[in-house]
Design an enzyme around this catalytic site. Structure first.
Site, PDB file in Angstrom:
ATOM      1  N   ASP A   1      -8.596 -51.554 112.440  1.00 17.23           N
ATOM      2  CA  ASP A   1      -7.655 -50.674 111.759  1.00 17.23           C
ATOM      3  C   ASP A   1      -7.252 -49.474 112.622  1.00 17.23           C
ATOM      4  OD1 ASP A   1      -6.066 -49.864 109.720  1.00 17.23           O
ATOM      5  OD2 ASP A   1      -7.666 -48.996 108.518  1.00 17.23           O
TER       6      ASP A   1
ATOM      7  N   ARG B   1       5.146 -49.336 116.189  1.00 18.90           N
ATOM      8  CA  ARG B   1       3.879 -49.882 115.674  1.00 18.90           C
ATOM      9  C   ARG B   1       3.461 -51.150 116.414  1.00 18.90           C
ATOM     10  NH1 ARG B   1       1.839 -48.336 110.912  1.00 18.90           N
ATOM     11  NH2 ARG B   1       1.055 -50.424 110.535  1.00 18.90           N
TER      12      ARG B   1
ATOM     13  N   ASN C   1      -4.088 -49.322 114.412  1.00 13.50           N
ATOM     14  CA  ASN C   1      -3.115 -49.598 115.482  1.00 13.50           C
ATOM     15  C   ASN C   1      -1.817 -48.818 115.277  1.00 13.50           C
ATOM     16  OD1 ASN C   1      -4.930 -51.482 116.401  1.00 13.50           O
ATOM     17  ND2 ASN C   1      -3.915 -53.217 115.426  1.00 13.50           N
TER      18      ASN C   1
ATOM     19  N   HIS D   1      -0.233 -52.621 117.952  1.00 11.49           N
ATOM     20  CA  HIS D   1      -0.916 -53.908 117.765  1.00 11.49           C
ATOM     21  C   HIS D   1      -1.189 -54.571 119.119  1.00 11.49           C
ATOM     22  CE1 HIS D   1      -0.606 -53.505 113.540  1.00 11.49           C
ATOM     23  NE2 HIS D   1       0.708 -53.656 113.472  1.00 11.49           N
TER      24      HIS D   1
ATOM     25  N   ARG E   1     -13.460 -48.040 103.215  1.00 12.62           N
ATOM     26  CA  ARG E   1     -13.428 -49.138 102.240  1.00 12.62           C
ATOM     27  C   ARG E   1     -13.489 -50.472 102.960  1.00 12.62           C
ATOM     28  NH1 ARG E   1      -8.547 -46.419 101.938  1.00 12.62           N
ATOM     29  NH2 ARG E   1      -6.935 -47.441 103.153  1.00 12.62           N
ATOM     30  N   LEU E   2     -13.770 -51.548 102.158  1.00  9.70           N
ATOM     31  CA  LEU E   2     -13.891 -52.885 102.746  1.00  9.70           C
ATOM     32  C   LEU E   2     -12.549 -53.607 102.822  1.00  9.70           C
ATOM     33  CD1 LEU E   2     -17.188 -54.364 101.259  1.00  9.70           C
ATOM     34  CD2 LEU E   2     -16.693 -53.782 103.640  1.00  9.70           C
ATOM     35  N   SER E   3     -11.600 -53.209 101.967  1.00 11.04           N
ATOM     36  CA  SER E   3     -10.273 -53.828 101.963  1.00 11.04           C
ATOM     37  C   SER E   3     -10.326 -55.354 101.941  1.00 11.04           C
ATOM     38  CB  SER E   3      -9.446 -53.346 103.154  1.00 11.04           C
ATOM     39  OG  SER E   3      -9.237 -51.963 103.066  1.00 11.04           O
TER      40      SER E   3
ATOM     41  N   LEU F   1     -20.798 -67.554 122.094  1.00  7.53           N
ATOM     42  CA  LEU F   1     -20.356 -66.589 121.069  1.00  7.53           C
ATOM     43  C   LEU F   1     -19.341 -67.286 120.165  1.00  7.53           C
ATOM     44  CD1 LEU F   1     -19.964 -63.545 120.024  1.00  7.53           C
ATOM     45  CD2 LEU F   1     -18.030 -63.464 121.585  1.00  7.53           C
TER      46      LEU F   1
HETATM   47  C1  FPP Z   1      -4.540 -52.683 111.156  1.00 10.38           C
HETATM   48  O1  FPP Z   1      -3.898 -51.545 111.716  1.00 10.38           O
HETATM   49  C2  FPP Z   1      -4.356 -53.826 112.024  1.00 10.38           C
HETATM   50  C3  FPP Z   1      -3.677 -54.959 111.685  1.00 10.38           C
HETATM   51  C4  FPP Z   1      -3.067 -55.159 110.354  1.00 10.38           C
HETATM   52  C5  FPP Z   1      -3.482 -56.060 112.661  1.00 10.38           C
HETATM   53  C6  FPP Z   1      -4.563 -56.275 113.675  1.00 10.38           C
HETATM   54  C7  FPP Z   1      -4.079 -57.265 114.644  1.00 10.38           C
HETATM   55  C8  FPP Z   1      -4.282 -57.275 115.989  1.00 10.38           C
HETATM   56  C9  FPP Z   1      -5.124 -56.257 116.685  1.00 10.38           C
HETATM   57  C10 FPP Z   1      -3.661 -58.266 116.876  1.00 10.38           C
HETATM   58  C11 FPP Z   1      -3.227 -59.636 116.352  1.00 10.38           C
HETATM   59  C12 FPP Z   1      -4.276 -60.617 116.201  1.00 10.38           C
HETATM   60  C13 FPP Z   1      -4.875 -61.420 117.124  1.00 10.38           C
HETATM   61  C14 FPP Z   1      -6.039 -62.244 116.718  1.00 10.38           C
HETATM   62  C15 FPP Z   1      -4.454 -61.522 118.510  1.00 10.38           C
HETATM   63  P1  FPP Z   1      -2.695 -50.917 110.919  1.00 10.38           P
HETATM   64  O2  FPP Z   1      -1.426 -51.572 111.336  1.00 10.38           O
HETATM   65  O3  FPP Z   1      -2.970 -50.979 109.447  1.00 10.38           O
HETATM   66  O4  FPP Z   1      -2.723 -49.445 111.442  1.00 10.38           O
HETATM   67  P2  FPP Z   1      -2.483 -48.145 110.579  1.00 10.38           P
HETATM   68  O5  FPP Z   1      -3.501 -48.198 109.453  1.00 10.38           O
HETATM   69  O6  FPP Z   1      -2.753 -47.051 111.547  1.00 10.38           O
HETATM   70  O7  FPP Z   1      -1.065 -48.187 110.098  1.00 10.38           O
END
Ligand code: FPP
Length: 224
Positions: free
Chosen positions: A2, A15, A4, A19, A176-178, A113
């Site tokens: 979380d 955004r 990104n 990611h 939270r666990l979401s 792994l």
């Molecule tokens: C949460 O941050 C993150 C995500 C919803 C996506 C996570 C995905 C990746 C890191 C890459 C894609 C997957 C793979 C397996 C290559 P957020 O967007 O909710 O960030 P914020 O809470 O700051 O808005």
């Protein structure tokens, strides 16, 4: 994984670039987990609730998954990583399904792994799918309701191949666990870290494991 979006916003970036940086952190974390001798690592990369995001962001996340599998599969395979996908197949395109099925098949014999990628995953959805499978057995007369126990439910989940997680780490400061690993994480130690996922490093993982080691795990009993 979380934070990104906030990582990108803090830098004035779109955004999607957050990611992308998240994938770099994922790569480093898989390597770190392997080096530290962990047997299983499960990452939450797309939740069933993430379908509520703008289509452009959903497309970017799907593209990143495609790129990750295409670019990293050979190296992960060479490094002894077994890839598993946990989540619903519903709503995913044929090309994504074929790509991930191939990654799972190619790496199925690896033992160093296990990397569980939670994609199109939700803990409640996982339980609904398991309960439906079990109900079908009852409906067909092959199972009695009294035969349903915790072990059977665990075996019916998408996570059936993996042991229950010892440790769940959530980044970005949210507490939270979401909807993540609701059943199998029942006794997991929870660690919340106040950093955005793209800033997560091998040191962050070591710090979380150190904190985990200091926890007193009693599983409802009185402990040692
Ligand atoms: C949460 O941050 C993150 C995500 C919803 C996506 C996570 C995905 C990746 C890191 C890459 C894609 C997957 C793979 C397996 C290559 P957020 O967007 O909710 O960030 P914020 O809470 O700051 O808005």
């Amino acid at each position: 994984m979380d934070g990104n979006g906030r990582w990108a916003k803090a830098r004035g970036l779109p955004r999607a670039l957050g990611h992308k940086a998240g994938v770099d952190a994922l790569r480093a974390t898989v390597e770190a987990a392997r080096d530290l001798g962990l047997s299983h690592l499960t990452v939450f990369s797309f939740s069933t609730e993430n379908w509520n995001r703008p289509q452009s962001e959903i497309d970017a996340l799907f593209d990143l998954l495609r790129m990750f599998v295409r670019r990293d599969l050979a190296r992960l395979h060479k490094d002894g990583v077994r890839i598993r996908i946990i989540g619903s197949r519903e709503g995913l395109s044929e090309d994504i399904l074929a790509l991930v099925d191939d990654a799972v098949e190619t790496t199925k014999g690896n033992t160093r792994l296990t990397l569980n990628i939670a994609f199109n995953y939700g803990g409640r959805g996982e339980l609904v799918a398991a309960i439906r499978d079990i109900a079908r057995l009852v409906e067909a007369g092959n199972l009695k309701a009294d035969q349903i126990d915790e072990a059977m439910i665990s075996r019916s989940l998408w996570t059936a191949d993996s042991p229950d997680p010892d440790l769940v780490i959530r980044t970005s400061g949210e507490l939270r666990l979401s909807n993540f690993l609701l059943w199998s994480g029942a006794y997991a130690e929870l660690i919340f870290m106040d950093l955005w996922w793209p800033d997560f490093t091998k040191e962050s993982l070591e710090k979380a494991i150190d904190a985990f080691r200091r926890r007193d795990r009693r599983f409802g009993g009185l402990g040692a």
